[in-house]
Structures are given as C-alpha cells and as structure tokens.
Design a protein around this motif. Sequence first.
Motif: not given
Length: 103
Positions: A94-101
């Motif tokens: 949706r917003c393109g954010a990348t992150f670790d679970e």
Amino acid sequence: MTTRCLICNSSAVLSKEAARAIALLICTLNGLLRAAQKARAQPVPEQADSPIEQAFSVMLDGVSGAVNGWEDSQAFIRDVQRYQFLKYDCLCLRCGATFDEPG
C-alpha cells in the motif's frame, strides 16, 4: 497472525519469501506459455497426437523451458529481493514501506 505495516497499518504486506515464491511461479508460467505459443505456431501433421498427448507435450515443453531458464529466473528473483526489499523482510504493497517482521 497477519503482519501489518508499521507505517500505514495495512495488511497488504508481502514477505520476501512470498515474493520469491510468486516470482518462481511467474517464471514457470512464462516457460509454459512460451511452449504453448510455440506449439500453436507449428503446423498440425495429418496424424496428429490426441488432444491429451498434445497437452502433455506442451506441459513437458513448458517445464523444460522453465528449467532451461532457471538461471535467468534466479537472477530475476535476486533482483526483486535486492531492489524491492533491500535488506528487509517485508514490503507494504500500500505505502511501499520496507521493514523487518516484528519479533
């Protein structure tokens, strides 16, 4: 439990492993479709195989094409993981954010 985006709280989050599976599926389907196009372009001999034999032949050609394109598929998957996910495990669609679970 569904992973949610840390920025927009969306549930449309794709994991790096799910992206790998999708990319493998796409590459395999690409091989199958190329084989089907090739089979369709060839003239049908007078003593053609039965429809089921033709279908199996197309499937075998498709699998063969996917196997032959394995290195290209792996390169494509590495590019997806490198450029879409960077060093993270999740990508919000949706917003393109990348992150670790979250732990």
